[in-house]
Design an enzyme around this catalytic site. Structure first.
Site, PDB file in Angstrom:
ATOM      1  N   SER A 140     121.147  28.164  86.246  1.00  0.00           N
ATOM      2  CA  SER A 140     119.444  28.357  85.969  1.00  0.00           C
ATOM      3  C   SER A 140     118.713  28.820  87.050  1.00  0.00           C
ATOM      4  CB  SER A 140     118.681  27.462  85.210  1.00  0.00           C
ATOM      5  OG  SER A 140     119.214  27.190  83.915  1.00  0.00           O
TER       6      SER A 140
ATOM      7  N   LYS B 254     113.313  26.815  91.668  1.00  0.00           N
ATOM      8  CA  LYS B 254     114.199  26.659  90.374  1.00  0.00           C
ATOM      9  C   LYS B 254     115.416  25.690  90.476  1.00  0.00           C
ATOM     10  CE  LYS B 254     114.365  27.448  86.197  1.00  0.00           C
ATOM     11  NZ  LYS B 254     114.949  26.218  86.044  1.00  0.00           N
ATOM     12  N   THR B 255     115.280  25.119  89.497  1.00  0.00           N
ATOM     13  CA  THR B 255     116.521  24.059  89.445  1.00  0.00           C
ATOM     14  C   THR B 255     117.511  24.955  88.795  1.00  0.00           C
ATOM     15  OG1 THR B 255     115.674  23.147  87.349  1.00  0.00           O
ATOM     16  CG2 THR B 255     115.178  21.999  89.438  1.00  0.00           C
ATOM     17  N   GLY B 256     118.717  24.344  88.630  1.00  0.00           N
ATOM     18  CA  GLY B 256     120.145  24.538  87.829  1.00  0.00           C
ATOM     19  C   GLY B 256     120.964  23.640  87.631  1.00  0.00           C
TER      20      GLY B 256
END
Length: 632
Positions: A419, A566-568
């Protein structure tokens, strides 16, 4: 072409107008049912005015972005169709990059798409509505001028000169009194400069009848009925196209007359009631019909009374034998209206705008880009890379100089961006216009999206998309961009291995999203891409940078650092390319600012699948904790 935002507004206005007609019919039916079941409700002003307000509320509610949690009916999608895309544009020299078009479109289609009719209908309705509104305001102004002229033709009257004011002193009559020699009903005129108009023939009535009629008009003033009528007239003018607004407004006028009759005759003996009823009948025989659309009391009695004999008979019957006023019927009626308004809103369809899928050729982004240096095969996935047994990398790079301040762990492992690719998608979306601002476009969730996460099965906008990391919204953005456009952007960004290949059995919108089976990136490549974003080295619109940065801002400020990231989360890929369901990787990438200094970072960690939360969230918390302890 008119901007999409305005087209959406016009289409929603048209749908809301149709919805207000349906709501008006339902409200009118409920109001009439309440009046017949509980006759005392005919005397309640609130029933009829609140009925108008309920119709207006449904209209306004339908203009809001659709919310599947409130609506029952399906969403109507309007598809904005573009012409067929042209062949891919060749790379252009840097000198010509600024002039290169963003949208590569062929000649217009010969047949107009269905959405064009929806747009034309919305525009036609806007013109028709404005014409109707001007006509309604003209009628109101003409009627008001006639009444003002009528008042000007009369003579000021002192309270002591008229028998109807025998029980009132001058201080008890706080408005001007004008006597006119016209066969009309006594009436109040003027919201800001109130006057009481009395016909000269009223002097022919006996003294008690004159006093009761004057008291009736003064009671209208004390009850602020002119203000109630002003609100009703405003709604009727704004909703001139809705006949139920006029019906409800007419009933409001009668309810005000009933209410005044009740207040004037409360506690009076039967003889006075009979005298008042006789005066009412005599007055109606003498008067002529005044101008319509006027803000004046008495203006609706004459014409309506001759065509609504049952209502007039009911009024005289209530004068002779008054009904007992109770509070509970009013609350029953208001609750019914509220329920009907809410049900109408839930049952009205809503519009959701769906953009087309133009092929965006960002030639200006490719300026200076040498395809010979980076020409990955976009038709087949790359050879599987060997993934380390455990992934753990931390990189912190000075955004201005590119110096690596921290480089710890396996930072050259090439894995899926998961993501974190939403950062790139956001930049593409806002640069191209597919995404417009924090809350547009709002897209409803569809069962066909088949989201594996139940928490994502709801409508959302760009802010919610990035906040909740909703995958299906990403796929709708890439679908509207078009697969070719996304690939062009990725090449221009020099993002990771730049490979967004088409894969059998995978839709293109998915293949070019964060679920791409072929896109890979290392932590070091993440920081290289993020440096371009922070330094605004990509030829993107300022809005693309500004909105993306705003939506990525993290609430926590460890050790005074402002963090955007932003995480993923994704399963670890084994050497043969299959997913290792027992182990997941967690990303947290972005940039951080303190005292004007900007650093970009990439944090990559690996967790067992039985962890209590998403790997990306755990990685973010780990990085924020580490950042608070670091001296940089």
């Amino acid at each position: 072409m008119m901007p999409i935002d305005l087209d959406v507004v016009l289409a929603r206005l048209l749908l809301a107008a149709a919805g207000s007609l349906a709501a008006g019919g339902a409200v009118w039916a409920v109001a009439v049912l309440c009046r017949r079941t509980l006759p005392a409700l005919a005397q309640q002003r609130s029933l009829w005015l609140c009925g108008q307000v309920a119709v207006a509320a449904v209209f306004l509610a339908m203009l809001l972005p659709p919310d599947e949690g409130l609506r029952v009916m399906p969403i109507i999608e309007i598809v904005e169709q573009e012409a067929a895309p042209a062949a891919p544009m060749p790379a252009v020299p840097p000198a010509q990059a600024a002039a290169a078009p963003v949208l590569a479109l062929a000649s217009a289609a010969t047949e107009r798409p269905l959405s064009a009719w929806a747009r034309d209908a919305g525009r036609a309705w806007l013109v028709l509505y404005l014409l109707g509104l001007v006509h309604a305001l003209w009628r109101w102004r003409r009627a008001q001028r006639l009444l003002d002229g009528l008042a000007a033709s009369g003579l000021p009257l002192a309270v002591s000169e008229h028998k109807g004011f025998a029980q009132h002193s001058r201080t008890q009559v706080p408005l001007a009194v004008v006597e006119v020699d016209v066969p009309m009903s006594p009436m109040l005129l003027g919201l800001f400069r109130p006057r009481l108009l009395l016909p000269r023939h009223l002097r022919g009535f006996d003294t008690l009848q004159q006093q009761l009629i004057v008291e009736h008009e003064l009671t209208h003033w004390r009850r602020r009925d002119l203000h109630w009528s002003a609100a009703a007239l405003l709604l009727q003018s704004l909703f001139w196209f809705n006949p139920f607004m006029r019906l409800l407004g007419a009933r409001l006028g009668w309810a005000q007359e009933f209410g005044c009759d009740r207040d004037v005759l409360r506690g009076r003996p039967s003889a006075e009631r009979k005298a008042y009823a006789a005066a009412l009948v005599a007055q109606l025989k003498l008067q002529c019909r005044p101008a319509g659309m006027a803000l004046a009391f008495g203006a609706s009695d004459a014409g309506s009374a001759r065509t609504d004999a049952p209502t007039l008979a009911a009024r005289i019957g209530l004068i002779r034998t008054p009904a007992t006023a109770r509070a509970w019927p009013r609350w029953v009626a208001l609750a019914s209206l509220a329920a009907v308004a809410l049900a109408n809103f839930a049952l009205q369809p809503a519009l959701a705008w769906q953009a087309a899928e133009p092929v965006i050729e960002p030639a200006r982004l490719l300026a200076g880009h040498n395809p010979a240096q980076h020409s990955p095969d976009t038709t087949a996935p790359p050879a599987a890379a060997t993934t380390p047994a455990s992934l753990d990398c931390t990189m912190l790079v000075d955004a201005a100089s590119g110096v690596a301040l921290v480089r710890e762990g396996t930072c050259d492992a090439s894995v899926t961006p998961a993501s974190t690719f939403k950062i790139a998608i956001s930049l593409m979306g806002f640069d191209s216009g597919v995404l417009r601002d924090d809350h547009a476009p709002y897209l409803p969730y569809k069962a066909s999206y088949a989201s594996s996460n139940p928490g994502w099965r709801h409508g959302t906008d760009p802010a919610g998309w990035l906040r909740e990391s909703i995958v299906w919204y990403s796929q709708q953005v890439t679908k509207r961009l078009g697969a070719a456009s996304v690939r062009n952007y990725v090449r221009a960004f020099d993002y990771g291995n730049r490979t967004l290949a088409s894969v059998a059995g995978v839709a293109d919108a998915v293949a070019v999203s964060e679920l791409s089976p072929t896109l890979r990136i290392t932590p070091q490549q993440q920081t290289e891409f993020l440096r371009k974003v922070v330094n605004r080295e990509l030829a993107l619109s300022p809005q693309a940078y500004d909105v993306t940065a705003r939506l990525l801002k993290v609430e926590e400020t460890p050790n005074g650092w402002e963090v955007h990231g932003k995480t993923g989360t994704a399963p670890v890929r084994l050497a043969d390319g299959s997913a290792d369901k027992d182990n997941y990787i967690g990303w947290f990438v972005g940039w951080t600012i303190k005292d004007g200094r900007k650093l970009v970072f990439a944090r990559l960690m690996q967790y067992p699948a039985d962890s209590n939360s998403y790997a990306g969230l755990k990685t973010r918390q780990a990085f924020l904790g580490e950042l608070a302890q670091r001296t940089l």
